[in-house]
Design a protein around this motif. Structure first.
Motif, PDB file in Angstrom:
ATOM      1  N   ASP A   3       2.914   2.884   1.576  1.00 59.60           N
ATOM      2  CA  ASP A   3       1.835   2.874   2.552  1.00 59.60           C
ATOM      3  C   ASP A   3       2.270   3.421   3.908  1.00 59.60           C
ATOM      4  N   LEU A   6       1.509   7.030   3.949  1.00 62.80           N
ATOM      5  CA  LEU A   6       0.077   7.259   4.136  1.00 62.80           C
ATOM      6  C   LEU A   6      -0.295   7.169   5.613  1.00 62.80           C
ATOM      7  N   GLN A  73      -2.755  10.387  -1.744  1.00 58.50           N
ATOM      8  CA  GLN A  73      -2.110   9.531  -2.741  1.00 58.50           C
ATOM      9  C   GLN A  73      -2.110  10.189  -4.111  1.00 58.50           C
ATOM     10  N   ARG A  77       1.220  11.203  -6.528  1.00 55.37           N
ATOM     11  CA  ARG A  77       1.410  10.398  -7.734  1.00 55.37           C
ATOM     12  C   ARG A  77       2.132  11.232  -8.786  1.00 55.37           C
TER      13      ARG A  77
END
Length: 106
Positions: A3, A6, A73, A77
């Motif tokens: 996070d 992000l 995201q 991945r």
């Protein structure tokens, strides 16, 4: 990806985010919709909890930054073999897997 990556991508500092509980409760999230987006200040469209080194925080985002978060995201991945993933999930669930491929061309 975590996070913190992000937040860096969105240009948001953790210190600017409100503390959040460990687990998301729908009633808590509903009350956050409409709060300013952490990245741009527009009215919030979505909220989520981010887990950081110093604890959990609320990340409220407008529509555009919600999409930017999801896109960021998804791009980070790891890609796997879809059929392998399906086989593993079916085995874990204890169900038989039948794959049917439909080809419009014939």
């Amino acid at each position: 990806m975590d996070d913190a990556d992000l937040l860096l991508h969105l240009g948001v500092t953790a210190a600017a985010l409100d503390p959040a509980p460990e687990r998301l409760r729908p009633a808590d999230a509903e009350h956050r919709i409409g709060l300013p987006c952490a990245a741009c200040g527009l009215p919030g469209y979505a909220t989520r909890i981010v887990r950081l080194v110093d604890g959990c925080r609320w990340l409220d985002t407008c529509r555009e930054h919600m999409i930017a978060s999801a896109t960021f995201q998804a791009a980070r991945r790891p890609r796997g073999d879809i059929l392998t993933d399906l086989r593993e999930a079916a085995a874990e669930a204890g169900v038989a897997l039948t794959v049917v491929i439909y080809d419009e061309a014939g």
